[in-house]
Design an enzyme around this catalytic site. Structure first.
Site, mmCIF file in Angstrom:
data_model
loop_
_atom_site.group_PDB
_atom_site.id
_atom_site.type_symbol
_atom_site.label_atom_id
_atom_site.label_comp_id
_atom_site.label_asym_id
_atom_site.label_seq_id
_atom_site.Cartn_x
_atom_site.Cartn_y
_atom_site.Cartn_z
ATOM 1 C CG MET A 38 -1.723 -1.242 1.436
ATOM 2 S SD MET A 38 -2.873 -1.045 2.830
ATOM 3 C CE MET A 38 -3.285 -2.765 3.161
ATOM 4 C CG HIS A 67 -3.724 -6.981 -3.176
ATOM 5 N ND1 HIS A 67 -4.706 -7.005 -2.198
ATOM 6 C CD2 HIS A 67 -4.211 -6.178 -4.165
ATOM 7 C CE1 HIS A 67 -5.727 -6.247 -2.592
ATOM 8 N NE2 HIS A 67 -5.448 -5.734 -3.768
ATOM 9 C CG MET A 138 -10.496 -5.592 -2.948
ATOM 10 S SD MET A 138 -9.152 -6.427 -2.074
ATOM 11 C CE MET A 138 -9.369 -5.785 -0.405
#
Length: 226
Positions: A38, A67, A138
């Site tokens: 992230m 991811h 998600m």
């Protein structure tokens, strides 16, 4: 014949001061290690990046499922493939040309995944399924671990599973968010065959046993293609 379920523990829920040991605790049980990257831009959180993935890659044989919750994945994603990631997933919302990036990832040595966030409809992306190896739905809002599973997201999973089945595609259908012993069967029944589990694994007294339990629950549920 459905592929066997993949359990991918998320190290977002692990102890960051002991990452190598935490990955070692699931060696031999986990199918993939899910690595959440992230950037504090695409999502309002900041986690690990490429240098950590490069060093952690040397400490385990478990395939890495990276991811990328980041902006500009075209710039950064191939580096994760080059670092030895098995699968690199980028967000549909952050990428202008998903097919081109999927090709670039495969050329760099990894499989290519496309992620769909909570508020994004899946229908516009069904046509892209033949160009990717993984489609990640998600089942929470991307950006934070520990959120509650959103069962209404399973409609997306069912839509994707129908398309995969209709076209006989070799695409993994992954779910991420709130996956635990009390939710994994519902996700499997909807058609998911890869499951990201963070707290359910790393919050357990015995992470390896937690993985075995989750896999058994997913395999026992199986997809219902109605």
């Amino acid at each position: 014949m459905s592929p066997k379920p993949i359990i991918a523990p998320s190290i977002l829920a692990a102890d960051f001061a002991r990452l190598a040991d935490e990955v070692g605790a699931i060696e031999g049980e986990a199918d993939w290690v899910h690595v959440d990257v992230m950037d504090n831009h695409f999502v309002p959180n900041l986690t690990i990046g490429l240098p950590v993935v490069q060093s952690l890659r040397k400490s385990t044989t478990i395939p890495f499922d990276v991811h990328l919750m980041i902006t500009d994945p075209e710039r950064w994603a191939p580096g994760y493939a080059e670092a030895g990631a098995y699968n690199v997933t980028f967000h549909a919302e952050a990428c202008e040309n998903p097919v081109a990036l999927a090709k670039a990832l495969r050329a760099a040595g990894s499989k290519a995944g496309l992620a769909i966030d909570r508020d994004t409809p899946v229908e516009p992306y069904l046509e892209l399924l033949p160009y990717v190896d993984t489609l990640l739905i998600m089942t929470i809002k991307a950006g934070f671990g520990g959120q509650a599973f959103l069962p209404e997201m399973l409609d997306k999973v069912r839509d994707v599973r129908r398309r995969i089945s209709a076209k006989d595609l070799a695409v993994r259908l992954e779910v991420d968010g709130g996956i635990a012993a009390d939710t994994i069967a519902r996700a499997a029944e909807a058609g998911a065959d890869a499951f990201v589990a963070g707290t359910a694994v790393y919050g357990a007294d015995d992470p390896a046993e937690a993985i075995r339990k989750l896999r058994a629950l997913a395999a026992g549920a199986g997809p219902s293609h109605d």
